[in-house]
Design a protein around this motif. Structure first.
Motif, PDB file in Angstrom:
ATOM      1  N   LEU A  29      -0.926  -6.970  55.172  1.00 24.63           N
ATOM      2  CA  LEU A  29      -0.759  -6.048  54.049  1.00 24.63           C
ATOM      3  C   LEU A  29      -2.046  -5.916  53.239  1.00 24.63           C
ATOM      4  CD1 LEU A  29       1.170  -4.356  52.187  1.00 24.63           C
ATOM      5  CD2 LEU A  29       1.536  -6.477  50.894  1.00 24.63           C
ATOM      6  N   ILE A  30      -2.352  -4.655  52.871  1.00 21.37           N
ATOM      7  CA  ILE A  30      -3.327  -4.345  51.827  1.00 21.37           C
ATOM      8  C   ILE A  30      -2.556  -3.636  50.729  1.00 21.37           C
ATOM      9  CG2 ILE A  30      -5.274  -2.865  51.198  1.00 21.37           C
ATOM     10  CD1 ILE A  30      -6.368  -3.321  54.038  1.00 21.37           C
ATOM     11  N   THR A  57      12.215   0.044  56.749  1.00 27.06           N
ATOM     12  CA  THR A  57      13.047   0.422  55.617  1.00 27.06           C
ATOM     13  C   THR A  57      12.372  -0.007  54.321  1.00 27.06           C
ATOM     14  OG1 THR A  57      14.258  -1.671  55.513  1.00 27.06           O
ATOM     15  CG2 THR A  57      15.092   0.018  57.048  1.00 27.06           C
ATOM     16  N   PRO A  58      12.762   0.597  53.181  1.00 29.18           N
ATOM     17  CA  PRO A  58      12.235   0.129  51.895  1.00 29.18           C
ATOM     18  C   PRO A  58      12.461  -1.364  51.670  1.00 29.18           C
ATOM     19  CG  PRO A  58      13.297   2.255  51.611  1.00 29.18           C
ATOM     20  CD  PRO A  58      13.579   1.814  53.026  1.00 29.18           C
ATOM     21  N   ALA A  59      13.623  -1.866  52.093  1.00 28.26           N
ATOM     22  CA  ALA A  59      13.898  -3.293  51.914  1.00 28.26           C
ATOM     23  C   ALA A  59      12.905  -4.148  52.692  1.00 28.26           C
ATOM     24  CB  ALA A  59      15.331  -3.603  52.354  1.00 28.26           C
ATOM     25  N   ASP A  60      12.573  -3.734  53.908  1.00 29.26           N
ATOM     26  CA  ASP A  60      11.582  -4.472  54.705  1.00 29.26           C
ATOM     27  C   ASP A  60      10.226  -4.493  53.992  1.00 29.26           C
ATOM     28  OD1 ASP A  60      13.464  -4.849  56.700  1.00 29.26           O
ATOM     29  OD2 ASP A  60      12.779  -3.131  57.894  1.00 29.26           O
ATOM     30  N   LEU A  61       9.843  -3.338  53.454  1.00 27.91           N
ATOM     31  CA  LEU A  61       8.552  -3.242  52.783  1.00 27.91           C
ATOM     32  C   LEU A  61       8.529  -4.098  51.525  1.00 27.91           C
ATOM     33  CD1 LEU A  61       5.774  -1.767  52.774  1.00 27.91           C
ATOM     34  CD2 LEU A  61       6.816  -0.115  51.226  1.00 27.91           C
ATOM     35  N   LEU A  62       9.607  -4.068  50.747  1.00 21.93           N
ATOM     36  CA  LEU A  62       9.673  -4.875  49.533  1.00 21.93           C
ATOM     37  C   LEU A  62       9.622  -6.363  49.850  1.00 21.93           C
ATOM     38  CD1 LEU A  62      10.235  -2.202  48.120  1.00 21.93           C
ATOM     39  CD2 LEU A  62      12.073  -3.331  46.859  1.00 21.93           C
ATOM     40  N   ALA A  63      10.261  -6.760  50.932  1.00 25.95           N
ATOM     41  CA  ALA A  63      10.217  -8.169  51.324  1.00 25.95           C
ATOM     42  C   ALA A  63       8.785  -8.585  51.666  1.00 25.95           C
ATOM     43  CB  ALA A  63      11.141  -8.406  52.508  1.00 25.95           C
ATOM     44  N   LEU A  64       8.069  -7.710  52.347  1.00 24.63           N
ATOM     45  CA  LEU A  64       6.678  -7.988  52.693  1.00 24.63           C
ATOM     46  C   LEU A  64       5.832  -8.104  51.427  1.00 24.63           C
ATOM     47  CD1 LEU A  64       4.294  -8.199  54.661  1.00 24.63           C
ATOM     48  CD2 LEU A  64       4.269  -5.692  54.785  1.00 24.63           C
ATOM     49  N   ALA A  65       6.001  -7.155  50.492  1.00 27.00           N
ATOM     50  CA  ALA A  65       5.242  -7.198  49.241  1.00 27.00           C
ATOM     51  C   ALA A  65       5.572  -8.448  48.442  1.00 27.00           C
ATOM     52  CB  ALA A  65       5.529  -5.942  48.428  1.00 27.00           C
ATOM     53  N   THR A  66       6.844  -8.806  48.388  1.00 31.09           N
ATOM     54  CA  THR A  66       7.261  -9.988  47.626  1.00 31.09           C
ATOM     55  C   THR A  66       6.615 -11.254  48.172  1.00 31.09           C
ATOM     56  OG1 THR A  66       9.364  -8.945  47.059  1.00 31.09           O
ATOM     57  CG2 THR A  66       9.242 -11.342  46.864  1.00 31.09           C
ATOM     58  N   ARG A  67       6.475 -11.335  49.494  1.00 32.37           N
ATOM     59  CA  ARG A  67       5.827 -12.516  50.092  1.00 32.37           C
ATOM     60  C   ARG A  67       4.382 -12.661  49.608  1.00 32.37           C
ATOM     61  NH1 ARG A  67       8.266 -10.859  54.981  1.00 32.37           N
ATOM     62  NH2 ARG A  67       6.272 -10.298  55.937  1.00 32.37           N
ATOM     63  N   HIS A  68       3.806 -11.543  49.159  1.00 34.34           N
ATOM     64  CA  HIS A  68       2.422 -11.568  48.681  1.00 34.34           C
ATOM     65  C   HIS A  68       2.337 -11.514  47.162  1.00 34.34           C
ATOM     66  CE1 HIS A  68       0.454 -11.291  52.626  1.00 34.34           C
ATOM     67  NE2 HIS A  68       1.533 -10.618  52.982  1.00 34.34           N
ATOM     68  N   GLY A  69       3.466 -11.773  46.490  1.00 34.42           N
ATOM     69  CA  GLY A  69       3.458 -11.863  45.038  1.00 34.42           C
ATOM     70  C   GLY A  69       3.546 -10.554  44.297  1.00 34.42           C
ATOM     71  N   LEU A  70       3.919  -9.483  44.994  1.00 39.58           N
ATOM     72  CA  LEU A  70       4.005  -8.159  44.376  1.00 39.58           C
ATOM     73  C   LEU A  70       5.464  -7.723  44.348  1.00 39.58           C
ATOM     74  CD1 LEU A  70       2.587  -5.672  43.231  1.00 39.58           C
ATOM     75  CD2 LEU A  70       2.259  -4.850  45.576  1.00 39.58           C
ATOM     76  N   ASN A  71       6.023  -7.581  43.152  1.00 40.49           N
ATOM     77  CA  ASN A  71       7.427  -7.234  42.987  1.00 40.49           C
ATOM     78  C   ASN A  71       7.572  -5.747  42.675  1.00 40.49           C
ATOM     79  OD1 ASN A  71       8.440  -9.936  43.340  1.00 40.49           O
ATOM     80  ND2 ASN A  71       7.622 -10.392  41.295  1.00 40.49           N
ATOM     81  N   LEU A  72       8.187  -5.015  43.577  1.00 36.37           N
ATOM     82  CA  LEU A  72       8.310  -3.568  43.479  1.00 36.37           C
ATOM     83  C   LEU A  72       9.775  -3.175  43.413  1.00 36.37           C
ATOM     84  CD1 LEU A  72       5.707  -2.764  46.274  1.00 36.37           C
ATOM     85  CD2 LEU A  72       5.303  -2.744  43.796  1.00 36.37           C
ATOM     86  N   THR A  73      10.049  -1.963  42.947  1.00 33.93           N
ATOM     87  CA  THR A  73      11.426  -1.484  42.862  1.00 33.93           C
ATOM     88  C   THR A  73      11.766  -0.675  44.104  1.00 33.93           C
ATOM     89  OG1 THR A  73      10.757   0.521  41.660  1.00 33.93           O
ATOM     90  CG2 THR A  73      11.305  -1.413  40.349  1.00 33.93           C
TER      91      THR A  73
END
Length: 315
Positions: A101-102, A17-33
């Motif tokens: 993640l890349i 889900t988008p929420a899963d992906l955003l959580a993964l990005a956030t763990r790597h310091g990338l904040n997405l909408t």
């Protein structure tokens, strides 16, 4: 966000889900909408998604599908460092690289082909002589990268002898594990035995440079090339073959002419070599099916390998 983070086998499932992906990005310091997330399940090796940060910058996120993909990340990073300094078009600039993640700012342009509901949608016409000429000129630039420079940069280098031997080994492995149409094996034996088909030099290649990995602008000019996972110094035909496969002989001739005009060195029997190389693409899928062990891929590869290469019924 450390692009040189230590690689480790991915252990988490790909985000659903988008929420899963955003959580993964956030763990790597990338904040997405969340509303900007768009899944693009295009590759066999990575789950791919697009998303924007709060400033409107678009990002590409690639999540490895299995641990063996993670092991190739360092090699791809070396390729990007090399080709990014040489090509006049853009390539990915990895800002995050980890075992799960890349991520990188989106390369400018629109992919020449995308999948929509499982069907190809073409931004470029692969039968266009204009696109073929642009493509041929791009390949000449890529293939001009010195092989020793690539080796020094950490890129895999195969000699002409190693290229041919690897095909022998791959074909033997696939024919051991699958029932292959005899017409295919006859073609491959002929191909491997004929010296005239095989290159006397190897060059820096992409390996999967079809329109899905080539980005263009509104005028059709090539702006970038993505997904360098399979790049290495190898047979130049592994890049040129896509012009033949998607455009036919006339388009292939236009691409090769532009390739030569831009400094490329086409060989005398390149067309026939590309015909046979494309036929042998089924070998690659067979190897992939064996690597993943997934039944669906095994069945699809078996059907492809059993099929008559001339379009008749399977043996």
């Amino acid at each position: 966000m450390d692009p040189a983070a230590e690689d480790a086998p991915a252990v988490n499932p790909v985000p659903e889900t988008p929420a899963d992906l955003l959580a993964l990005a956030t763990r790597h310091g990338l904040n997405l909408t969340e509303e900007s997330v768009e899944f693009v399940d295009f590759g066999l090796d990575y789950q791919v998604a697009l998303a924007a940060d709060g400033a409107g910058q678009r990002w590409v996120l690639r999540v490895p599908r299995r641990a063996s993909v993670v092991e190739t990340m360092a090699a791809e990073a070396a390729v990007l460092n090399l080709v990014g300094a040489h090509l006049q078009v853009a390539v990915p600039d990895w800002r995050i690289r980890s075992g799960e993640l890349i991520a990188y700012p989106a390369v400018p342009g629109i992919a020449g082909m995308t999948l929509q509901d499982g069907e190809p949608h073409w931004t470029v016409d692969p039968t266009s002589a204009d696109y073929a000429r642009r493509f041929g000129a791009l390949l000449a630039q890529l293939h001009s990268i010195d092989a020793e420079r690539a080796r020094t940069a950490g890129v895999e280098v195969r000699t002409p002898q190693q290229v041919r031997q690897q095909w022998r080994e791959d074909i033997e492995k696939v024919t051991t594990h699958f029932q292959v149409n005899p017409k295919r094996t006859d073609q491959w034996r002929h191909w491997l035995s004929e010296d005239a088909y095989w290159p006397q030099r190897t060059v820096m290649t992409h390996g999967e440079i079809y329109p899905g990995h080539v980005l263009v602008d509104e005028s059709g000019a090539i702006t970038g090339v993505i997904d360098w996972t399979t790049a290495r110094v190898d047979d130049p035909a592994r890049d040129l073959v896509f012009s033949y496969a998607l455009g036919g002989e006339e388009v292939f001739a236009a691409a090769v002419e532009a390739y030569a005009d831009s400094g490329g060195q086409p060989t005398e029997h390149l067309l026939e070599h590309c015909r046979l190389l494309w036929s042998a693409g089924a070998v690659g899928y067979g190897l992939y099916a064996l690597e993943t062990g997934e039944q669906a891929h095994h069945e699809a590869a078996a059907a492809q390998l059993a099929a008559d290469p001339d379009g008749g019924d399977p043996a």
